[in-house]
Design an enzyme around this catalytic site. Structure first.
Site, PDB file in Angstrom:
ATOM      1  N   SER A  81     -12.706  24.951  -2.004  1.00 23.53           N
ATOM      2  CA  SER A  81     -12.429  25.436  -0.647  1.00 23.53           C
ATOM      3  C   SER A  81     -11.004  25.107  -0.233  1.00 23.53           C
ATOM      4  O   SER A  81     -10.382  24.191  -0.762  1.00 23.53           O
ATOM      5  CB  SER A  81     -13.381  24.792   0.357  1.00 23.53           C
ATOM      6  OG  SER A  81     -14.714  24.971  -0.040  1.00 23.53           O
TER       7      SER A  81
HETATM    8  N1  SAH Z   1     -17.461  21.800  -2.558  1.00 22.46           N
HETATM    9  C1  SAH Z   1     -16.798  22.414  -3.681  1.00 22.46           C
HETATM   10  C2  SAH Z   1     -16.645  23.915  -3.565  1.00 22.46           C
HETATM   11  C3  SAH Z   1     -17.904  24.614  -3.552  1.00 22.46           C
HETATM   12  S1  SAH Z   1     -17.955  26.224  -4.288  1.00 22.46           S
HETATM   13  C4  SAH Z   1     -15.443  21.809  -3.921  1.00 22.46           C
HETATM   14  O1  SAH Z   1     -15.004  20.935  -3.153  1.00 22.46           O
HETATM   15  O2  SAH Z   1     -14.804  22.183  -4.902  1.00 22.46           O
HETATM   16  C5  SAH Z   1     -19.715  26.358  -4.191  1.00 22.46           C
HETATM   17  C6  SAH Z   1     -20.431  25.569  -5.255  1.00 22.46           C
HETATM   18  O3  SAH Z   1     -21.819  25.596  -4.933  1.00 22.46           O
HETATM   19  C7  SAH Z   1     -20.309  26.188  -6.647  1.00 22.46           C
HETATM   20  O4  SAH Z   1     -19.894  25.221  -7.547  1.00 22.46           O
HETATM   21  C8  SAH Z   1     -21.726  26.661  -6.941  1.00 22.46           C
HETATM   22  O5  SAH Z   1     -22.071  26.617  -8.307  1.00 22.46           O
HETATM   23  C9  SAH Z   1     -22.567  25.692  -6.121  1.00 22.46           C
HETATM   24  N2  SAH Z   1     -23.911  26.160  -5.779  1.00 22.46           N
HETATM   25  C10 SAH Z   1     -24.324  27.400  -5.432  1.00 22.46           C
HETATM   26  N3  SAH Z   1     -25.636  27.419  -5.150  1.00 22.46           N
HETATM   27  C11 SAH Z   1     -26.080  26.139  -5.308  1.00 22.46           C
HETATM   28  C12 SAH Z   1     -27.341  25.526  -5.177  1.00 22.46           C
HETATM   29  N4  SAH Z   1     -28.435  26.202  -4.848  1.00 22.46           N
HETATM   30  N5  SAH Z   1     -27.441  24.176  -5.417  1.00 22.46           N
HETATM   31  C13 SAH Z   1     -26.344  23.454  -5.788  1.00 22.46           C
HETATM   32  N6  SAH Z   1     -25.121  24.003  -5.938  1.00 22.46           N
HETATM   33  C14 SAH Z   1     -24.980  25.329  -5.702  1.00 22.46           C
END
Ligand code: SAH
Length: 232
Positions: A81
């Site tokens: 993000s």
């Molecule tokens: N917080 C992260 C960015 C998030 S991008 C950072 O600081 O880099 C969103 C992330 O959520 C992705 O890695 C994706 O694989 C994960 N994601 C999506 N659905 C999910 C779920 N149901 N449970 C856990 N992770 C999930």
């Protein structure tokens, strides 16, 4: 011989430690230009944003962009993000030292590192096995004490519940009920809520001491979709 080697060794050290590339200056500029003027006022959040080396969380070939206020690709179609959004979500959550915080969507681990800098007891779940594997290694190498588990965050992390704070960093069109259950009375949960293909509203949900929920919205954002049970 040493006479010639010393400056070269120092240069290599400087390059390696980020001095030559000015990571710290870039971070300072990010804080002064992208965070403070846009309403990030919490000294703890600003300090955490200053301390975490965002360039260590992005792929090597785009490191030069690490301190631009924008999301960046981290592989598997996912993104880290933008710094403002990370700071903003952290500030809205009002995290105090020692609180138990659950993050859903570890991704690069950057947000988790910010939570750890805020001295939260940090738990984070990542559904994609490759990202989960890589992020465990990265956070470990950087010395961040974050408990990472691979799995669908929709169901939360029962063994460590309840949590003071929950932060979902992927877009959902509804709030996962198990996560509301795993929130302490007096706790706060934040997520990008809305249409997962377009825009979402940054939504803060507070659970009062009677277990009632209060919701407030904080503007439009765009996140990658939460997958797994959230989409069923
Ligand atoms: N917080 C992260 C960015 C998030 S991008 C950072 O600081 O880099 C969103 C992330 O959520 C992705 O890695 C994706 O694989 C994960 N994601 C999506 N659905 C999910 C779920 N149901 N449970 C856990 N992770 C999930």
């Amino acid at each position: 011989m040493l006479f010639f080697a010393a400056p070269i060794l120092f240069y290599l050290f400087a390059l390696n430690s980020g001095l030559a590339e000015g990571w710290e200056e870039k971070r300072t500029r990010m804080i002064d230009v992208d965070l403070k003027p846009r309403g990030i006022t919490s000294p703890e959040v600003l300090k955490a944003m200053m301390n975490v080396p965002r360039h260590e969380f992005v792929p090597e070939n785009i490191r030069g962009l690490a301190y631009a206020d924008r999301p960046l690709p981290i592989g598997e179609g996912q993104t880290i993000s933008q710094p403002f959004v990370v700071a903003w979500m952290s500030q809205l959550l009002v995290i105090e030292k020692g609180m138990k915080v659950l993050e859903i969507g570890t991704g690069s681990g950057y947000q988790a590192a910010i939570l750890a800098e805020l001295e939260a007891r940090t738990f984070s779940m990542e559904i994609r096995p490759n990202l989960a594997r890589d992020v465990k290694i990265r956070l470990n190498l950087l010395g961040y004490e974050v408990h990472v588990r691979q799995g669908d965050g929709y169901y939360g992390w029962k063994e460590h519940a309840p949590f003071d704070r929950i932060i979902i960093t992927a877009a959902a069109n509804h709030v996962p009920l198990p996560l509301l259950d795993q929130l302490k009375a007096g706790g706060k949960l934040i997520l990008p809520l809305g249409n997962v293909r377009y825009y979402q509203n940054m939504t803060l949900i507070e659970k009062d001491s009677d277990g009632e929920f209060h919701t407030s919205q904080h503007g439009q954002v765009r996140f990658v979709p939460m997958v797994g049970a959230a989409q069923e």
